[in-house]
Design a protein around this motif. Structure first.
Motif, PDB file in Angstrom:
ATOM      1  N   LEU A 192       0.873  -1.183   0.000  1.00  0.00           N
ATOM      2  CA  LEU A 192       0.000   0.000   0.000  1.00  0.00           C
ATOM      3  C   LEU A 192       0.905   1.226   0.000  1.00  0.00           C
ATOM      4  N   ASP A 193       0.859   1.977  -1.118  1.00  0.00           N
ATOM      5  CA  ASP A 193       1.788   3.095  -1.355  1.00  0.00           C
ATOM      6  C   ASP A 193       1.298   4.377  -0.676  1.00  0.00           C
ATOM      7  N   ASP A 194       2.213   5.279  -0.414  1.00  0.00           N
ATOM      8  CA  ASP A 194       1.891   6.629   0.088  1.00  0.00           C
ATOM      9  C   ASP A 194       0.935   6.603   1.271  1.00  0.00           C
ATOM     10  N   PHE A 195       1.113   5.638   2.171  1.00  0.00           N
ATOM     11  CA  PHE A 195       0.184   5.518   3.300  1.00  0.00           C
ATOM     12  C   PHE A 195       0.209   6.786   4.149  1.00  0.00           C
ATOM     13  N   GLY A 196      -0.963   7.257   4.479  1.00  0.00           N
ATOM     14  CA  GLY A 196      -1.055   8.446   5.330  1.00  0.00           C
ATOM     15  C   GLY A 196      -1.407   9.714   4.580  1.00  0.00           C
ATOM     16  N   THR A 197      -1.448   9.618   3.239  1.00  0.00           N
ATOM     17  CA  THR A 197      -1.752  10.839   2.475  1.00  0.00           C
ATOM     18  C   THR A 197      -3.222  10.908   2.081  1.00  0.00           C
ATOM     19  N   GLY A 198      -3.812   9.763   1.859  1.00  0.00           N
ATOM     20  CA  GLY A 198      -5.219   9.763   1.405  1.00  0.00           C
ATOM     21  C   GLY A 198      -6.147   9.720   2.599  1.00  0.00           C
ATOM     22  N   HIS A 199      -7.302   9.074   2.381  1.00  0.00           N
ATOM     23  CA  HIS A 199      -8.249   8.913   3.485  1.00  0.00           C
ATOM     24  C   HIS A 199      -7.833   7.657   4.237  1.00  0.00           C
ATOM     25  N   ILE A 259       3.425  -1.966   3.747  1.00  0.00           N
ATOM     26  CA  ILE A 259       2.864  -0.613   3.738  1.00  0.00           C
ATOM     27  C   ILE A 259       4.016   0.356   3.517  1.00  0.00           C
ATOM     28  N   LYS A 260       3.838   1.275   2.570  1.00  0.00           N
ATOM     29  CA  LYS A 260       4.896   2.263   2.319  1.00  0.00           C
ATOM     30  C   LYS A 260       4.453   3.589   2.930  1.00  0.00           C
ATOM     31  N   ILE A 261       5.204   4.034   3.921  1.00  0.00           N
ATOM     32  CA  ILE A 261       4.827   5.253   4.634  1.00  0.00           C
ATOM     33  C   ILE A 261       5.290   6.469   3.813  1.00  0.00           C
ATOM     34  N   ASP A 262       4.372   7.378   3.589  1.00  0.00           N
ATOM     35  CA  ASP A 262       4.653   8.510   2.713  1.00  0.00           C
ATOM     36  C   ASP A 262       5.812   9.369   3.230  1.00  0.00           C
ATOM     37  N   ARG A 263       6.504   9.960   2.264  1.00  0.00           N
ATOM     38  CA  ARG A 263       7.706  10.700   2.650  1.00  0.00           C
ATOM     39  C   ARG A 263       7.415  11.969   3.454  1.00  0.00           C
ATOM     40  N   SER A 264       6.176  12.420   3.451  1.00  0.00           N
ATOM     41  CA  SER A 264       5.859  13.629   4.228  1.00  0.00           C
ATOM     42  C   SER A 264       6.109  13.390   5.729  1.00  0.00           C
TER      43      SER A 264
END
Ligand code: C2E
Ligand code: MG
Ligand code: MG
Length: 656
Positions: free
Chosen positions: A546-553, A567-572
């Protein structure tokens, strides 16, 4: 009396229905004034010829009264001649007319026969012809009302014929016989005529009914074709027509119009959580709110699904439009209280104002584009199309054209970015990223062309190109490395696209070393279809991240429900891990969460050593980012690996 009334009723109330009464009334209103005029004229001539020989009662008072009666009735008919009568009042008028005919016939025949005794033989002949001709004239004028015509004929004929026969004069007897013959013939003609008249009225009535029904069906068709069945507001087709008309008149008048696109954000989630029925009710409520707040001159339509649009006449400046767009957002974001619970929605609003020389397509295109921008950059907000959007749009259209026409197989090349395990101290996999070098546009960032390819339906083609190259690459790279390919929402939302991906992987190698990255937004579009697609990929031996986790809903439900491996944690979150305690806390929670769920956790966007150390101190293990290597070509990556292996060997030797 009863028999007489019954006779009147039968004669005046036809079986064909109330329309006949109206038709009779109309015919009477044309003919009765003529009949009264004829009666007045004939009465005057008879009074005149008998003025010197008969008493004033018969030459002034009685005829005066009869004439007055005729004049009053003529005035009544004349005043009502243009009136629209209902069947009830038409029938009443016709019955009154029948009654009046009886009174008049009695009056005239009594007067005519009373004068007989005063005149010479010539004057008696004049009287006989006066009564005969007048009664024929009256019967003709009353022919559409059978009862009136027949009553007048009978009332006049009986005393008249009896009287003439009693004179014993052969001439009068002949006139009496003539009159009986004429009236009998007239009665016969009248009955047939009345039948024809009734059936004519009936068929005209049936035709009018058919026309009404056709008209009703036409209107219903028109309504169905132009209104949205769910919300009752105009639909896309109606909008297209209205836009053309509004733009044309605005351009002619030297004014402008504004298109306000209102796209509901993540509406599918409402359907998924509350069900289709509540989803429909929400759409109805949205259209109700938009209807309530729009100006009278503003046109509102539902384009399709969760997309609404308004056409504003002569809009204010951009600032005011911005304010109005935000007011729409404000109204729509107020909680909707549905039977299954409270629903909160937001909308992305895009506004474009017409310009000189615009076509409906160009104007709509600008509104469409700016709504797309609002959806990406200002979800729940409003953006008014401005000059810089115009420049962007030009670029976007050029890019769209190139995506359609360029040879993407040749122009798209993949690069890889290492994913590093700090515990093992080596690269364990790569993310495969697309790069597009276009002959016209030069290098285009995937952040630009991927969303656009999704929008114009080219993404599956690109996914296949990238996947093919990733599969070829897997033959070159060491067997211990896994390759991750990004999938878009359109890929996992379409059975055809997934079947093509599965077929490509199957045709290439077994067991596969290709994994897939998906985003939450892709999953949210259609959870059911997404699960099916992911299962098909798992059957290939692939793993899902699951890409960019934490950016969407972000929702733990998705994480739990989907067959995820990583799970790929978003770079933010990585970006300010050293400065922001909240980011540290989130990273810590995520590491624990992944551990508890038995999933791998990859941290994206690691650029510095301090970030690496902070992450390591929180228990992070696998990382990706410029610190470990930028996205690079396959050849560069092989060099990179060689250097990494050499360094490791060196370190091992040193430590040994
Ligand atoms: P992503 O899948 O999250 O890919 C990671 C992006 O972050 C890549 O950008 C990568 O170059 C960038 N990145 C990696 N490390 C760092 C770092 O340390 N600092 C910074 N600032 N950035 C870093 P890229 O290649 O521009 O791709 C952007 C996005 O485009 C990707 O995000 C992915 O969503 C999409 N994308 C790229 N290639 C494909 C593809 O083949 N198919 C699909 N569907 N999407 C792709
Ligand atoms: Mg990715
Ligand atoms: Mg990512």
């Amino acid at each position: 009396m009863f028999v007489f009334r019954h006779f009147l009723k039968n004669l005046s109330e036809p079986a064909t229905g109330p329309d006949l009464s109206v038709a009779q009334w109309r015919a009477l209103s044309r003919q009765v004034p003529l009949m009264y005029a004829m009666l007045v004229c004939n009465t005057l001539t008879v009074s005149w010829t008998h003025y010197d020989i008969a008493p004033p009662l018969y030459t002034i008072y009685v005829p005066g009264f009869l004439i007055l009666f005729c004049v009053v009735r003529t005035i009544v008919w004349w005043l009502n001649r243009h009136k629209q009568v209902c069947p009830g009042s038409a029938r009443r008028s016709v019955q009154i007319m029948i009654g009046m005919s009886v009174i008049l016939a009695t009056g005239f025949v009594a007067w005519g026969l009373s004068l007989f005794q005063y005149g010479s033989i010539e004057q008696q002949f004049q009287l006989a012809s006066f009564l005969a001709i007048t009664v024929i004239g009256c019967v003709l004028c009353l022919m559409h009302v059978r009862a009136a015509a027949i009553l007048v004929a009978v009332i006049v004929m009986m005393p008249y014929v009896t009287f003439l026969a009693s004179t014993g004069h052969i001439g009068f007897n002949a006139i009496a016989i003539n009159l009986v013959a004429v009236l009998a013939t007239l009665a016969f003609v009248l009955v047939g005529n009345h039948r024809d008249f009734s059936s004519l009225v009936a068929s005209r009535n049936a035709m009018a009914q058919r026309q009404l029904e056709t008209q009703r069906l036409l209107e219903e068709n028109h309504r169905l074709a132009n209104l949205d069945a769910l919300t009752g507001i105009p639909n896309r087709r109606h909008f297209d027509r209205q836009l053309r008309a509004s733009l044309k008149s605005a351009l002619e008048a030297g004014t402008s119009i504004a298109i306000v696109r209102v796209d509901i954000d993540s509406f599918k989630t409402v359907n998924q959580i509350f069900g289709q029925l509540t989803g429909d009710q929400v759409l109805v409520e949205i259209s109700r709110r938009l209807t309530a707040m729009k100006a009278d001159t503003t046109f509102l339509a539902r384009l399709d699904g969760d997309k609404f649009v308004l056409i504003m006449q002569d809009p204010a400046g951009n600032e005011e439009l911005q304010r109005q767009g935000e007011a729409i957002n404000g109204a729509l974001s107020e909680t909707l209280h549905m039977s299954l619970g409270a629903v909160r929605i937001t909308a992305s609003v895009g506004i474009a104002v017409s310009q000189e020389g615009d076509t409906p397509e160009k104007l709509f295109d600008r509104a469409d584009y700016v709504t797309w921008v609002a959806k990406r950059e200002a979800r729940g907000g409003c953006i008014v199309f401005s000059k810089h959007h115009a420049r962007e749009l030009l670029q976007v259209r050029r890019m769209e054209e190139q995506l359609h026409t360029a040879d993407l197989e040749k122009e798209i090349q993949v690069v890889v970015q290492p994913q590093y395990d700090i515990v093992l101290g080596r690269t364990i996999g790569v993310e495969v990223l697309a790069r597009w070098h276009n002959a016209v546009l030069g290098d285009v960032s995937p952040a630009e062309f991927i969303p656009m390819a999704e929008r114009i339906g080219k993404i599956s083609h690109i996914t296949q190109i990238v996947l093919k190259q990733a599969l070829q690459l897997s033959e070159v790279l060491p067997g211990s490395l896994r390759l991750s390919v990004n999938l878009s929402a359109n890929d996992i939302g379409s059975t055809t696209a997934i079947d093509q991906i599965v077929a490509l992987v199957r045709a290439h190698s077994s067991p596969t070393r290709v994994d897939f990255e998906i985003t939450e937004t892709a999953v949210m579009r259609d959870m059911g279809q997404a699960s099916q697609s992911l299962l098909a990929l798992l059957r290939l031996g692939s793993r899902i991240a699951l890409d960019d986790f934490g950016t969407g809903h972000s929702s733990l439900t998705h994480v739990q429900r989907l067959p995820l491996h990583q799970i790929k944690i978003d770079r933010s979150f990585v970006m300010d891990i050293n400065s922001d305690p909240a980011s540290r806390a989130i990273v810590k929670t995520m590491v624990e969460l992944c551990r508890n769920l038995g999933m791998n956790c990859v941290f994206e966007g690691v650029e510095t050593e301090t970030q690496l150390e902070a992450l390591a101190s929180l228990g992070a293990r696998v990382m990706q980012g410029y610190f470990f290597g930028r996205p690079m070509s396959a050849a560069a990556f092989l060099d990179h690996l060689a250097r990494e292996n050499a360094a490791r060997l060196f370190e091992n030797r040193v430590s040994a």
